[in-house]
Design an enzyme around this catalytic site. Structure first.
Site: not given
Ligand code: ASP
Length: 341
Positions: A86, A198, A216, A226, A228-229, A249-250, A252
């Site tokens: 990741s 991430t 990440t 794309r 992300g955050d 994380t997660g 975004g």
């Molecule tokens: N936050 C990351 C994104 O959305 C992905 C992740 O942390 O799972 O790109």
């Protein structure tokens, strides 16, 4: 204003360029606290990755006394390790099968920051983000521009797609639709979920200087282009020398539309503990989705404050024995965290 103009002219005569002047003059307050909770480095992983990240980060801090060097060294461990799918090398690719990295860094004493997004072929994305912060008058570089910048600074261009990541992508591609010409083999039970990952590495130096990195490969199978955050300051990362540091994380998109990391730091500024602030950001994400019953994605928040207290909360159940980990002169400590579903 006159003074500033005179100053600019004097420096101009000395051969200092205008962009460099902006960097010097636009520095915000150098806030340092009266009491310092002691140096620490925190990472958004539990025991096993926590150890792999925090020990070299701490060794680097002891060697250089620089919190930026420490969090960069810790983040580079994951970026270079293909075992993590990741982040960096070995990260899962976008819909084309190309690994595109996002990373950001922020430094509390100057409130300065740097990030790269959709960066291809460079393993250490956070190190490129650090150079954006330290060697340019910009905050963010994207795509081919970020790659050109990295190459100008001597980063080698490398293929980031490992065989394992390629096969995972191929499985995903073949199973996306039964209305195309990609055919999965009949005898294989494919994983159906979309993986994320991430890492956040946050730290506080000996003078109370706060800093953070988020790095990440982003959401697996994301649409080409794309972002992300993680490279968006305020979404995947935010630090404030008067308050503390936060990382996410997660999913975004959810963190972008709630300004998750900025919101977390603001909650700590208003007196909430890092643990409560992490949980309240997750509650906010439930709220904007019309309630937790509508949420089928994960988000995890981690944070520490200037007193050295740390917290963590996630939507889904936590793995890896704990939610986060922290290292200081007292050794390594696991942050249990709270899962909110
Ligand atoms: N936050 C990351 C994104 O959305 C992905 C992740 O942390 O799972 O790109």
């Amino acid at each position: 204003m006159t003074k500033r103009r005179d100053f600019l002219q004097t420096l101009g005569l000395m051969g200092v360029s205008l962009p460099a002047l902006h960097k010097i003059l636009d520095r915000k307050s150098n806030y340092f606290p009266d009491t310092i909770a002691g140096p620490l480095v925190m990472c958004s992983r539990g025991e096993s990755w926590g150890k792999k990240v925090l020990e070299p980060a701490w060794a680097k801090f002891k060697e250089t006394n620089s919190i930026l060097d420490a969090i960069e060294a810790g983040s580079n461990v994951v970026e270079l390790d293909p075992a993590d799918t990741s982040v960096g090398y070995g990260g899962l690719p976008d819909e084309r099968g190309v690994v595109a990295l996002d990373a950001s860094i922020m430094y509390g004493p100057t409130y300065n920051c740097g990030s790269v997004a959709s960066l291809e072929n460079i393993k250490k994305a956070c190190s490129v983000a650090r150079l954006v912060m330290e060697r340019t008058d910009h905050s963010m570089l994207v795509g081919p521009g970020a790659l050109a910048f990295a190459k100008a600074h001597g980063f080698p261009e490398e293929n980031l797609l490992t065989d394992e990541a390629r096969l995972t992508w191929l499985e995903w591609k073949e199973n996306l639709s039964d209305n195309d010409d990609w055919l999965p083999p009949a005898d294989h039970d494919y994983k159906k979920f979309r993986k994320g990952g991430t890492i956040n590495v946050l730290g506080m130096g000996a003078q109370g200087e706060v800093a953070g990195i988020t790095t990440t490969s982003g959401l697996f199978g994301k649409i080409y282009g794309r972002i992300g955050d993680s490279p968006i300051i305020g979404a995947g990362l935010f630090v404030d020398n008067e308050v503390g540091a936060a990382g996410a994380t997660g999913r975004g998109e959810e963190l972008i539309r709630t300004c998750g990391s900025f919101l977390l730091v603001e909650k700590m500024r208003s007196g909430k503990s890092p643990q409560v602030a992490c949980e309240e950001v997750i509650e906010r994400i439930f709220h904007v989705n019309g309630g937790k019953q509508n949420v089928d994605f994960n988000v995890k928040m981690v944070a520490f404050n200037k007193d050295g207290d740390a917290g963590s909360a996630s939507i889904m159940p936590l793995g890896d024995n704990a939610s986060a980990s922290l290292i200081s002169d007292k050794g390594m400590k696991l942050i249990a965290g709270k899962s909110m579903i």
